[in-house]
Design a protein around this motif. Sequence first.
Motif, PDB file in Angstrom:
ATOM      1  N   ALA A 181      48.819  58.667  -9.456  1.00  0.00           N
ATOM      2  CA  ALA A 181      49.650  57.267  -9.465  1.00  0.00           C
ATOM      3  C   ALA A 181      48.339  55.837  -9.665  1.00  0.00           C
ATOM      4  O   ALA A 181      48.858  54.853  -9.645  1.00  0.00           O
ATOM      5  CB  ALA A 181      50.743  56.942  -8.686  1.00  0.00           C
ATOM      6  N   ALA A 182      47.368  56.517  -9.233  1.00  0.00           N
ATOM      7  CA  ALA A 182      46.413  55.047  -8.859  1.00  0.00           C
ATOM      8  C   ALA A 182      46.362  54.376 -10.235  1.00  0.00           C
ATOM      9  O   ALA A 182      46.869  53.416 -10.113  1.00  0.00           O
ATOM     10  CB  ALA A 182      45.008  55.932  -8.286  1.00  0.00           C
ATOM     11  N   TRP A 183      46.599  54.739 -11.024  1.00  0.00           N
ATOM     12  CA  TRP A 183      46.246  54.217 -12.463  1.00  0.00           C
ATOM     13  C   TRP A 183      47.271  53.000 -12.299  1.00  0.00           C
ATOM     14  O   TRP A 183      47.399  52.037 -12.916  1.00  0.00           O
ATOM     15  CB  TRP A 183      46.229  54.986 -13.754  1.00  0.00           C
ATOM     16  CG  TRP A 183      46.334  54.598 -15.463  1.00  0.00           C
ATOM     17  CD1 TRP A 183      44.580  54.088 -15.882  1.00  0.00           C
ATOM     18  CD2 TRP A 183      47.268  53.968 -15.585  1.00  0.00           C
ATOM     19  NE1 TRP A 183      44.733  53.307 -16.874  1.00  0.00           N
ATOM     20  CE2 TRP A 183      46.769  53.162 -16.978  1.00  0.00           C
ATOM     21  CE3 TRP A 183      48.700  54.177 -16.013  1.00  0.00           C
ATOM     22  CZ2 TRP A 183      47.402  52.795 -18.420  1.00  0.00           C
ATOM     23  CZ3 TRP A 183      49.650  53.652 -16.942  1.00  0.00           C
ATOM     24  CH2 TRP A 183      48.471  52.877 -17.841  1.00  0.00           C
ATOM     25  N   LYS A 197      46.711  51.442   3.404  1.00  0.00           N
ATOM     26  CA  LYS A 197      47.069  52.928   3.877  1.00  0.00           C
ATOM     27  C   LYS A 197      46.789  53.714   2.695  1.00  0.00           C
ATOM     28  O   LYS A 197      46.230  54.911   3.008  1.00  0.00           O
ATOM     29  CB  LYS A 197      48.806  52.162   3.466  1.00  0.00           C
ATOM     30  CG  LYS A 197      49.349  53.313   3.261  1.00  0.00           C
ATOM     31  CD  LYS A 197      51.103  53.862   3.676  1.00  0.00           C
ATOM     32  CE  LYS A 197      51.643  54.984   3.177  1.00  0.00           C
ATOM     33  NZ  LYS A 197      53.494  54.658   3.259  1.00  0.00           N
ATOM     34  N   LEU A 198      46.383  52.907   1.697  1.00  0.00           N
ATOM     35  CA  LEU A 198      45.683  54.175   0.101  1.00  0.00           C
ATOM     36  C   LEU A 198      44.586  54.362   0.877  1.00  0.00           C
ATOM     37  O   LEU A 198      44.048  55.734   0.666  1.00  0.00           O
ATOM     38  CB  LEU A 198      46.099  53.102  -0.879  1.00  0.00           C
ATOM     39  CG  LEU A 198      45.395  53.744  -2.216  1.00  0.00           C
ATOM     40  CD1 LEU A 198      45.952  54.946  -2.030  1.00  0.00           C
ATOM     41  CD2 LEU A 198      45.319  52.583  -3.377  1.00  0.00           C
ATOM     42  N   PHE A 207      37.502  56.662  -8.544  1.00  0.00           N
ATOM     43  CA  PHE A 207      37.693  55.474  -9.257  1.00  0.00           C
ATOM     44  C   PHE A 207      38.588  54.458  -9.321  1.00  0.00           C
ATOM     45  O   PHE A 207      38.541  53.635  -9.647  1.00  0.00           O
ATOM     46  CB  PHE A 207      36.507  55.290 -10.528  1.00  0.00           C
ATOM     47  CG  PHE A 207      36.570  53.983 -11.084  1.00  0.00           C
ATOM     48  CD1 PHE A 207      35.547  53.074 -10.501  1.00  0.00           C
ATOM     49  CD2 PHE A 207      36.764  54.087 -11.430  1.00  0.00           C
ATOM     50  CE1 PHE A 207      35.195  51.758 -11.302  1.00  0.00           C
ATOM     51  CE2 PHE A 207      37.162  52.220 -12.351  1.00  0.00           C
ATOM     52  CZ  PHE A 207      35.998  51.727 -11.789  1.00  0.00           C
ATOM     53  N   ASN A 208      39.605  55.183  -9.443  1.00  0.00           N
ATOM     54  CA  ASN A 208      41.552  55.175  -9.628  1.00  0.00           C
ATOM     55  C   ASN A 208      41.504  54.830  -8.687  1.00  0.00           C
ATOM     56  O   ASN A 208      42.141  52.895  -8.833  1.00  0.00           O
ATOM     57  CB  ASN A 208      41.932  55.775 -10.380  1.00  0.00           C
ATOM     58  CG  ASN A 208      42.044  55.984 -12.016  1.00  0.00           C
ATOM     59  OD1 ASN A 208      40.903  55.564 -13.182  1.00  0.00           O
ATOM     60  ND2 ASN A 208      42.470  57.888 -13.066  1.00  0.00           N
ATOM     61  N   VAL A 209      41.484  54.953  -7.827  1.00  0.00           N
ATOM     62  CA  VAL A 209      41.623  54.481  -6.221  1.00  0.00           C
ATOM     63  C   VAL A 209      40.748  53.480  -5.907  1.00  0.00           C
ATOM     64  O   VAL A 209      41.741  52.360  -5.570  1.00  0.00           O
ATOM     65  CB  VAL A 209      41.503  54.905  -5.483  1.00  0.00           C
ATOM     66  CG1 VAL A 209      42.001  54.952  -3.700  1.00  0.00           C
ATOM     67  CG2 VAL A 209      42.701  56.576  -5.194  1.00  0.00           C
ATOM     68  N   ILE A 230      31.935  58.206  -6.971  1.00  0.00           N
ATOM     69  CA  ILE A 230      33.110  57.846  -7.732  1.00  0.00           C
ATOM     70  C   ILE A 230      32.413  57.041  -9.026  1.00  0.00           C
ATOM     71  O   ILE A 230      33.311  56.586  -9.934  1.00  0.00           O
ATOM     72  CB  ILE A 230      34.037  57.317  -6.614  1.00  0.00           C
ATOM     73  CG1 ILE A 230      33.599  55.696  -6.514  1.00  0.00           C
ATOM     74  CG2 ILE A 230      34.249  58.057  -5.757  1.00  0.00           C
ATOM     75  CD1 ILE A 230      34.616  54.379  -5.468  1.00  0.00           C
ATOM     76  N   LEU A 231      31.455  56.350  -9.206  1.00  0.00           N
ATOM     77  CA  LEU A 231      31.106  55.001 -10.204  1.00  0.00           C
ATOM     78  C   LEU A 231      30.901  55.632 -11.339  1.00  0.00           C
ATOM     79  O   LEU A 231      30.161  55.008 -12.475  1.00  0.00           O
ATOM     80  CB  LEU A 231      30.040  53.908  -9.306  1.00  0.00           C
ATOM     81  CG  LEU A 231      30.227  52.853  -8.496  1.00  0.00           C
ATOM     82  CD1 LEU A 231      29.222  52.648  -8.031  1.00  0.00           C
ATOM     83  CD2 LEU A 231      31.381  52.224  -8.842  1.00  0.00           C
ATOM     84  N   GLU A 232      30.581  57.144 -11.099  1.00  0.00           N
ATOM     85  CA  GLU A 232      30.135  57.633 -12.139  1.00  0.00           C
ATOM     86  C   GLU A 232      31.709  57.975 -12.914  1.00  0.00           C
ATOM     87  O   GLU A 232      31.104  57.983 -14.741  1.00  0.00           O
ATOM     88  CB  GLU A 232      29.845  59.057 -12.112  1.00  0.00           C
ATOM     89  CG  GLU A 232      28.927  59.606 -11.373  1.00  0.00           C
ATOM     90  CD  GLU A 232      28.464  60.140 -11.051  1.00  0.00           C
ATOM     91  OE1 GLU A 232      29.043  61.859 -11.125  1.00  0.00           O
ATOM     92  OE2 GLU A 232      27.234  61.248 -10.510  1.00  0.00           O
ATOM     93  N   ARG A 233      32.819  57.065 -13.265  1.00  0.00           N
ATOM     94  CA  ARG A 233      33.488  56.952 -14.036  1.00  0.00           C
ATOM     95  C   ARG A 233      34.458  56.097 -14.237  1.00  0.00           C
ATOM     96  O   ARG A 233      34.958  55.997 -14.525  1.00  0.00           O
ATOM     97  CB  ARG A 233      35.150  57.920 -13.071  1.00  0.00           C
ATOM     98  CG  ARG A 233      35.079  59.145 -12.781  1.00  0.00           C
ATOM     99  CD  ARG A 233      34.365  60.682 -13.684  1.00  0.00           C
ATOM    100  NE  ARG A 233      36.352  60.783 -14.387  1.00  0.00           N
ATOM    101  CZ  ARG A 233      36.814  61.167 -15.460  1.00  0.00           C
ATOM    102  NH1 ARG A 233      35.683  62.114 -15.923  1.00  0.00           N
ATOM    103  NH2 ARG A 233      37.397  61.278 -15.636  1.00  0.00           N
TER     104      ARG A 233
END
Length: 446
Positions: A181-183, A197-198, A207-209, A230-233
Amino acid sequence: MLLLLLASIQAGDLETLLLRLKSGAAGERIAAAKELENLVWRPPEGRPFSDKPVDRPTPPPKLAPPDYDRAVAALGESANDVDAKVREAAAEALAGVYGDRPAVKASLVRALESKDPTVAWYVHQSFLYVRPTFEDVWPALRVFLDVPDETGRLAARSTLALYGPAARAAVPDLLRQAEVAAWSLGRIGVDHEQAKKLSGLDIPRSFNVFVVLLPHPDVAADYLGKSPKILERAMLEPEALFRVLEGVDTPLRALLLNRSDLPPIFLAWSREPRFRTSLVERAAKAIGHPKALLAACARACGEPAQQTIKIGEFRPRSAHPDTDETRMSKESGHLDGYTAVLITGRLRMTDGTPSAEPRFFNENDRMLMGIKRDEPGPLRYDPTTGRFIFFTKVFAAYATGKEGDLGPYQTGSAQVRVEAPGAKPLVVRFYDEMPDVEITLSPATK
């Protein structure tokens, strides 16, 4: 003629269809829903993909507003039918409804009360055009966040994302599904405690988070430091990082720009001259699409343009289907997707002065389905020189099964409307591998 058409439908066909939808056998109810779909769907939008930026006329509505509301209300009831196939047919019809009227909004809420994931999947598509208040729709949507069917959960999350900050009440429920659900959370937003918390949840780092955490720089910086790769995305959702890089110097901005894995598009968005030399060197070693993209990034950081064209003077080979054999796979087929494009150039009025406060609007969907859009695009602009940087995407067909792919072998264009105060709007087309471009706006006529 239009009045006669509407009167004809009101007098005969509509009454028959509504009766069949309510009391016919299951097969008749399904058929009636499909016929009503033809009457209630929004007219075709925009223009098909072509090189001629001319709108096709919008067809007139097939039902007068009162009858349209009756038809849509009946479909909302049928989305609660005892027969699953009837519910699905009614939901498909509701996927294309339009009109900002209470009856239309109420019918969508009523449909979601079916608790049927298939209904939720179709109905959520209508929320791009019709949006009940969050308070009205939340009780029904909340049910779908916990159904076993992923289709229903995805429909609920996608619908909630459209509400943005208005859907903050849904955040605790979405955090229970944070991995997927991060998006949605990124569009709704979280407070500082929810961000912490997340960040601490035992879920794969993504990356979405990271995007969800960006409004809380201390949490975001900590998360980034513990999240290699994560920055690859990042290219999937670049606008969030663009906003960070456009701002004043902050610890998070500095942290990003000192990362060796930050994609070059973000170095370009910072417009910092210190990246110019490295981008030029990387462009010199690259070929195909990567070479053009790196060269544009270098120009954004101050490298002089090797070639400047006027708008309308350029169309790459990749925009002509099946012409660039160097990129085509001879062993396999292709996959459709997007490719990132950075456009650099200068925007002026006819008297040579820089345009004031321009905005660029994406007008066509990037998969070239013929759907009109009107979405502001990411733009950096220097009002003293007229220099601009614009990020967009174009349709791309990528070869499969080929080592060392040089980029998409077929691309589309980004149709963009350029607006500025005191100027006539101008529709332009941007392509992959585009050189530096000169755009001239004419004064608006009074």
